[in-house]
Design a protein around this motif. Sequence first.
Motif, PDB file in Angstrom:
ATOM      1  N   LEU A  21       0.830  -1.209   0.000  1.00  0.00           N
ATOM      2  CA  LEU A  21       0.000   0.000   0.000  1.00  0.00           C
ATOM      3  C   LEU A  21       0.867   1.263   0.000  1.00  0.00           C
ATOM      4  O   LEU A  21       0.367   2.363   0.216  1.00  0.00           O
ATOM      5  CB  LEU A  21      -0.954  -0.001   1.195  1.00  0.00           C
ATOM      6  N   GLY A  22       2.155   1.078  -0.224  1.00  0.00           N
ATOM      7  CA  GLY A  22       3.050   2.248  -0.326  1.00  0.00           C
ATOM      8  C   GLY A  22       3.106   3.043   0.959  1.00  0.00           C
ATOM      9  O   GLY A  22       3.170   4.272   0.932  1.00  0.00           O
ATOM     10  N   GLN A  23       3.090   2.352   2.100  1.00  0.00           N
ATOM     11  CA  GLN A  23       3.039   3.077   3.381  1.00  0.00           C
ATOM     12  C   GLN A  23       4.422   3.559   3.814  1.00  0.00           C
ATOM     13  O   GLN A  23       5.251   2.782   4.277  1.00  0.00           O
ATOM     14  CB  GLN A  23       2.386   2.186   4.446  1.00  0.00           C
ATOM     15  N   HIS A  24       4.644   4.846   3.631  1.00  0.00           N
ATOM     16  CA  HIS A  24       5.851   5.521   4.114  1.00  0.00           C
ATOM     17  C   HIS A  24       5.354   6.783   4.807  1.00  0.00           C
ATOM     18  O   HIS A  24       4.913   7.725   4.143  1.00  0.00           O
ATOM     19  CB  HIS A  24       6.792   5.870   2.956  1.00  0.00           C
ATOM     20  N   LEU A  26       5.164  10.195   7.044  1.00  0.00           N
ATOM     21  CA  LEU A  26       5.974  11.393   7.298  1.00  0.00           C
ATOM     22  C   LEU A  26       6.435  11.412   8.751  1.00  0.00           C
ATOM     23  O   LEU A  26       5.630  11.187   9.662  1.00  0.00           O
ATOM     24  CB  LEU A  26       5.138  12.647   7.029  1.00  0.00           C
ATOM     25  N   GLY A  51      -4.849   8.952   0.975  1.00  0.00           N
ATOM     26  CA  GLY A  51      -3.982   8.121   1.806  1.00  0.00           C
ATOM     27  C   GLY A  51      -3.624   8.801   3.109  1.00  0.00           C
ATOM     28  O   GLY A  51      -2.476   9.181   3.340  1.00  0.00           O
ATOM     29  N   GLY A  53      -3.312   7.734   6.087  1.00  0.00           N
ATOM     30  CA  GLY A  53      -2.334   7.007   6.913  1.00  0.00           C
ATOM     31  C   GLY A  53      -2.593   7.170   8.393  1.00  0.00           C
ATOM     32  O   GLY A  53      -3.689   6.883   8.889  1.00  0.00           O
ATOM     33  N   GLU A  72      -8.587   6.574   3.017  1.00  0.00           N
ATOM     34  CA  GLU A  72      -7.520   5.646   3.412  1.00  0.00           C
ATOM     35  C   GLU A  72      -7.982   4.233   3.045  1.00  0.00           C
ATOM     36  O   GLU A  72      -9.039   3.793   3.468  1.00  0.00           O
ATOM     37  CB  GLU A  72      -7.233   5.766   4.908  1.00  0.00           C
ATOM     38  N   ARG A  73      -7.164   3.569   2.256  1.00  0.00           N
ATOM     39  CA  ARG A  73      -7.568   2.259   1.761  1.00  0.00           C
ATOM     40  C   ARG A  73      -7.394   1.142   2.800  1.00  0.00           C
ATOM     41  O   ARG A  73      -8.102   0.142   2.775  1.00  0.00           O
ATOM     42  CB  ARG A  73      -6.734   1.926   0.520  1.00  0.00           C
ATOM     43  N   ASP A  98     -10.568   3.108  -1.851  1.00  0.00           N
ATOM     44  CA  ASP A  98      -9.514   3.289  -2.852  1.00  0.00           C
ATOM     45  C   ASP A  98      -9.778   4.615  -3.556  1.00  0.00           C
ATOM     46  O   ASP A  98     -10.848   4.814  -4.138  1.00  0.00           O
ATOM     47  CB  ASP A  98      -9.596   2.119  -3.846  1.00  0.00           C
ATOM     48  N   VAL A  99      -8.822   5.523  -3.520  1.00  0.00           N
ATOM     49  CA  VAL A  99      -9.021   6.852  -4.129  1.00  0.00           C
ATOM     50  C   VAL A  99      -9.364   6.742  -5.612  1.00  0.00           C
ATOM     51  O   VAL A  99     -10.050   7.613  -6.167  1.00  0.00           O
ATOM     52  CB  VAL A  99      -7.778   7.752  -3.924  1.00  0.00           C
ATOM     53  N   ASN A 120       0.330  12.614   0.382  1.00  0.00           N
ATOM     54  CA  ASN A 120       1.649  12.001   0.282  1.00  0.00           C
ATOM     55  C   ASN A 120       1.324  10.655  -0.356  1.00  0.00           C
ATOM     56  O   ASN A 120       0.878   9.735   0.313  1.00  0.00           O
ATOM     57  CB  ASN A 120       2.240  11.890   1.698  1.00  0.00           C
TER      58      ASN A 120
HETATM   59  N1  SAM Z   1      -0.499  10.670   4.698  1.00  0.00           N
HETATM   60  C1  SAM Z   1       0.319   9.792   5.499  1.00  0.00           C
HETATM   61  C2  SAM Z   1       1.646  10.447   5.785  1.00  0.00           C
HETATM   62  O1  SAM Z   1       2.008  11.387   5.045  1.00  0.00           O
HETATM   63  O2  SAM Z   1       2.324  10.058   6.729  1.00  0.00           O
HETATM   64  C3  SAM Z   1       0.541   8.430   4.811  1.00  0.00           C
HETATM   65  C4  SAM Z   1       1.196   8.497   3.468  1.00  0.00           C
HETATM   66  S1  SAM Z   1       1.632   6.919   2.799  1.00  0.00           S
HETATM   67  C5  SAM Z   1       2.874   7.367   1.653  1.00  0.00           C
HETATM   68  C6  SAM Z   1       0.312   6.528   1.672  1.00  0.00           C
HETATM   69  C7  SAM Z   1      -1.010   6.129   2.333  1.00  0.00           C
HETATM   70  O3  SAM Z   1      -1.969   5.838   1.300  1.00  0.00           O
HETATM   71  C8  SAM Z   1      -0.953   4.873   3.176  1.00  0.00           C
HETATM   72  O4  SAM Z   1      -1.576   5.114   4.410  1.00  0.00           O
HETATM   73  C9  SAM Z   1      -1.728   3.813   2.395  1.00  0.00           C
HETATM   74  O5  SAM Z   1      -2.367   2.850   3.185  1.00  0.00           O
HETATM   75  C10 SAM Z   1      -2.714   4.672   1.633  1.00  0.00           C
HETATM   76  N2  SAM Z   1      -3.172   4.090   0.347  1.00  0.00           N
HETATM   77  C11 SAM Z   1      -2.529   3.214  -0.452  1.00  0.00           C
HETATM   78  N3  SAM Z   1      -3.227   2.976  -1.573  1.00  0.00           N
HETATM   79  C12 SAM Z   1      -4.352   3.728  -1.492  1.00  0.00           C
HETATM   80  C13 SAM Z   1      -5.477   3.920  -2.336  1.00  0.00           C
HETATM   81  N4  SAM Z   1      -5.562   3.299  -3.505  1.00  0.00           N
HETATM   82  N5  SAM Z   1      -6.464   4.753  -1.927  1.00  0.00           N
HETATM   83  C14 SAM Z   1      -6.378   5.400  -0.731  1.00  0.00           C
HETATM   84  N6  SAM Z   1      -5.333   5.260   0.111  1.00  0.00           N
HETATM   85  C15 SAM Z   1      -4.332   4.441  -0.248  1.00  0.00           C
END
Ligand code: SAM
Length: 286
Positions: A21-24, A26, A51, A53, A72-73, A98-99, A120
Motif C-alpha cells: 500500500l506504499g506506506q511511508h 511522514l 492516503g 495514513g 484511506e484504503r 480506494d481513491v 503524500n
Molecule cells: N499521509 C500519510 C503520511 O504522510 O504520513 C501516509 C502516506 S503513505 C505514503 C500513503 C497512504 O496511502 C498509506 O496510508 C496507504 O495505506 C494509503 N493508500 C494506499 N493505496 C491507497 C489507495 N488506492 N487509496 C487510498 N489510500 C491508499
Amino acid sequence: MSSLSPKTLLLRLGLRPKKALGQHFLLHPHQARRIVAALNLTGADTVVEIGAGLGALTGLLAPAARRVIALERDPELARFLAEDLLVEPPGVEVICQDVLTFDFPGAAREAGRPLAVVGNLPYQITSPLLFTLIRDVAAIAQAVLMMQLEVGARLTASPGTKDYGILSVLVQYHFRVTRLFSLSPGNFYPPPQVDSVVLRLVPETPASVALDAALLHQLVKAAFGHRRKTLNNTLVSGAAAFGLSPEAMRGILAELNIDLKRRGETLSVAEFVAVSNQVARLRGIM
Ligand code: SAM
C-alpha cells in the motif's frame, strides 16, 4: 492527533507498514506543515486527502478547511484514524476507500465548489491517480501531491528530454505544474528507496484548446507508443486508428510544418493540440 512517532504508533497498534500500500509515513511535523501550507486553504475549502495514513496531514488540514474527506484504503489505519480524530475539531470524515474509485465530481457538487486535493501518495498509484485527476479536472481547484522524484520530473519535463512522455503532455495540457520542494528518504518511516518531490497542480485553460480531449489523449498515446519511432511510423502508419488515411495524416503534419522524421517525444503540447484539432476538423468534414 497523536504526538507519537509513526514507528511507535504502529507498534502500539500491533501493525507493520504495508509495502503493497506504499506506506511511508511522514516523520517530521514541519514537513507536513509545509505541504498543508502550500494549499493556501480558506475556511470555505473542502479538501480530499489521499492516503491519510496515521493522520500526519489530516490533523493540520482539519482546522484550515471547512471539510476534510480523508481517504484511506487500509481498513486498520482508517479505523485508527476515525477513532483518533474523534477528539479533533469536527469536519473530518474518514472514508475507507480506494481513491481511484472516489467520486471527485460528486464531492465537488456536494461542496458547491471545486476541491482541494492533497496527499503524500502511495507511489504505485501515482500514474492512475493523475489520469483520474485529468478526467475529473473540472472538479479540482488545486492539488498538492508528494510523489516519487522521477515521476515529478516527468510532470515538469520539456519536449525532447528523456523525462518527457504521455504524462508530461497530458498533465501539462490540463494543469499548471509547479515543483515546490523535494524530500529525501530519511523523512519517512520506513524510508522509501527513492527521493520524493512535492508538486502543485492548478487547472489551467490551455493556450490552445483541444476540440476533442479524448482524441488528444489517443493521439499522444499513439505518438509515444514506440518512443524510438518517427511520426511517420506512428501517426502516419497508424492513421486508420484516427479514421484517416496515411495520406491525410501526412497532409496534416505537412500543413503544420511538423517533420515526419521527428519523434513524438519532440512535439510540444501546443503541437499535439494542433495535430489533434486538424484531425478532428478533417474527420468532421469527411
Ligand atoms: N499521509 C500519510 C503520511 O504522510 O504520513 C501516509 C502516506 S503513505 C505514503 C500513503 C497512504 O496511502 C498509506 O496510508 C496507504 O495505506 C494509503 N493508500 C494506499 N493505496 C491507497 C489507495 N488506492 N487509496 C487510498 N489510500 C491508499
